[in-house]
Design a protein around this motif. Structure first.
Motif, mmCIF file in Angstrom:
data_model
loop_
_atom_site.group_PDB
_atom_site.id
_atom_site.type_symbol
_atom_site.label_atom_id
_atom_site.label_comp_id
_atom_site.label_asym_id
_atom_site.label_seq_id
_atom_site.Cartn_x
_atom_site.Cartn_y
_atom_site.Cartn_z
ATOM 1 N N ASN A 188 2.813 4.551 -1.765
ATOM 2 C CA ASN A 188 2.574 5.482 -2.870
ATOM 3 C C ASN A 188 3.847 5.690 -3.689
ATOM 4 O O ASN A 188 3.959 6.641 -4.452
ATOM 5 N N SER A 245 -1.557 5.759 -7.409
ATOM 6 C CA SER A 245 -2.746 6.054 -6.610
ATOM 7 C C SER A 245 -3.954 5.295 -7.156
ATOM 8 O O SER A 245 -4.718 4.679 -6.394
ATOM 9 N N PHE A 246 -4.105 5.304 -8.478
ATOM 10 C CA PHE A 246 -5.206 4.598 -9.131
ATOM 11 C C PHE A 246 -5.113 3.090 -8.871
ATOM 12 O O PHE A 246 -6.115 2.430 -8.540
ATOM 13 N N THR A 247 -3.903 2.535 -8.996
ATOM 14 C CA THR A 247 -3.722 1.094 -8.802
ATOM 15 C C THR A 247 -4.014 0.709 -7.353
ATOM 16 O O THR A 247 -4.646 -0.329 -7.092
ATOM 17 N N ASN A 248 -3.575 1.533 -6.407
ATOM 18 C CA ASN A 248 -3.879 1.265 -4.998
ATOM 19 C C ASN A 248 -5.382 1.315 -4.722
ATOM 20 O O ASN A 248 -5.884 0.605 -3.843
ATOM 21 N N GLU A 249 -6.101 2.140 -5.475
ATOM 22 C CA GLU A 249 -7.556 2.247 -5.312
ATOM 23 C C GLU A 249 -8.276 1.010 -5.813
ATOM 24 O O GLU A 249 -9.220 0.529 -5.183
ATOM 25 N N ILE A 250 -7.841 0.507 -6.970
ATOM 26 C CA ILE A 250 -8.616 -0.560 -7.616
ATOM 27 C C ILE A 250 -8.214 -1.968 -7.165
ATOM 28 O O ILE A 250 -9.001 -2.899 -7.294
ATOM 29 N N ARG A 274 -3.869 -7.951 -3.615
ATOM 30 C CA ARG A 274 -2.782 -7.237 -2.928
ATOM 31 C C ARG A 274 -1.955 -8.206 -2.085
ATOM 32 O O ARG A 274 -0.724 -8.137 -2.065
ATOM 33 N N GLN A 313 -7.771 -5.274 -5.206
ATOM 34 C CA GLN A 313 -8.592 -5.907 -4.181
ATOM 35 C C GLN A 313 -7.696 -6.594 -3.136
ATOM 36 O O GLN A 313 -6.535 -6.888 -3.399
ATOM 37 N N GLU A 319 0.823 -1.219 0.000
ATOM 38 C CA GLU A 319 0.000 0.000 0.000
ATOM 39 C C GLU A 319 0.854 1.265 0.000
ATOM 40 O O GLU A 319 0.498 2.279 0.615
#
Length: 258
Positions: free
Chosen positions: A73, A93-98, A104, A100, A71
């Motif tokens: 950045n 940031s986008f990849t960390n958002e999407i 991860r 699951q 997780e």
């Protein structure tokens, strides 16, 4: 004889990964290994992880996988300009958002290196798989790396054949470390990128490595390295970028292979 497929740097490009698997089926390899960077820069991070994990493909962590698995950045990428750095911040940031939780966790659990030792005739032949280099997950080993430096890296890691990705630019260098008054050939192989090539060719790429009973550190031609390129629907991958918050620069990179 062992036919070994090596692939890397998919970067969430599912159309490229699907085309890769179709191409690999025609090669009938004995083994297949993934050298990391499954995610980042496109929308299919979870799907790419699932496609590789469900096949139980031995996989090492790329720098992007390492960051997303924790997780972070920071993807450990070396961006050259402020614009690239800003684009990169959007991507991670986008990849960390999407991503699951299960995917991860898979990324977090990946090992750093894979080492395979062959016992052939009276020889030992060590195959080392890394993402960037044996020293650092995000070290760039470009083709113009000084020969002494490359040999030192390989000798320190006890690698006769070292395969890696990260730069997205494929090449094969044969280096002679000349030990004990006889040749000792070492192979440095960048396997290129399945989903984000940067060598001016927008087709995906991977390597087919052949090792047989006659392969030896004494014979530089006894290791066969084939660079394979395959077509895929890069427009589909590019449009997916343009239809989300990721920078359009990444779509153009896929179209141009840069």
């Amino acid at each position: 004889m062992s036919k070994i497929v090596l692939f890397s740097d998919i970067h969430a490009n599912l159309p490229a990964l699907e085309a890769f698997f179709e191409d690999v089926e025609t090669r009938k390899p004995d083994f297949i290994y993934c050298l990391g960077d499954l995610v980042g820069y496109n929308i299919w991070a979870n799907e790419v992880v699932d496609e590789i994990s469900k096949r139980n493909i031995p996989t090492i962590a790329g720098n992007y996988d390492f960051g997303i698995g924790r997780e972070s950045n920071d993807c450990g990428c070396a961006y050259k300009t402020e614009q690239e750095k800003a684009n990169g911040a959007v991507s991670i940031s986008f990849t960390n958002e999407i991503i699951q939780p299960a995917q991860r966790q898979y990324l977090r659990s990946l090992p750093a290196h894979i080492k395979v030792e062959y016992q052939l005739n009276d020889d030992k032949l060590n195959l080392l798989l890394v993402h960037g280099s044996p020293r650092k997950i995000n070290e760039y080993l470009f083709e113009d790396r000084d020969e002494k430096s490359m040999l030192r890296i390989m000798k320190d890691a006890d690698a006769d054949i070292m395969c890696f990705g990260h730069t997205h630019k494929p090449y094969h260098r044969i280096l002679d470390s000349g030990e004990e008054g006889k040749p000792h050939y070492r192979h440095a192989i960048n396997i290129g990128s399945v989903g984000k090539p940067k060598d001016g060719d927008n087709r995906g790429g991977y390597v087919l490595l052949t090792i047989d009973e006659n392969s030896s550190v004494l014979d530089k031609n006894s290791i066969q390295v084939e660079f394979i390129r395959f077509k895929y629907d890069y427009e589909k991958a590019a449009r997916a970028i343009e239809e989300c918050i990721l920078p359009n620069d990444y779509a153009e990179n896929l179209r141009k292979g840069c």
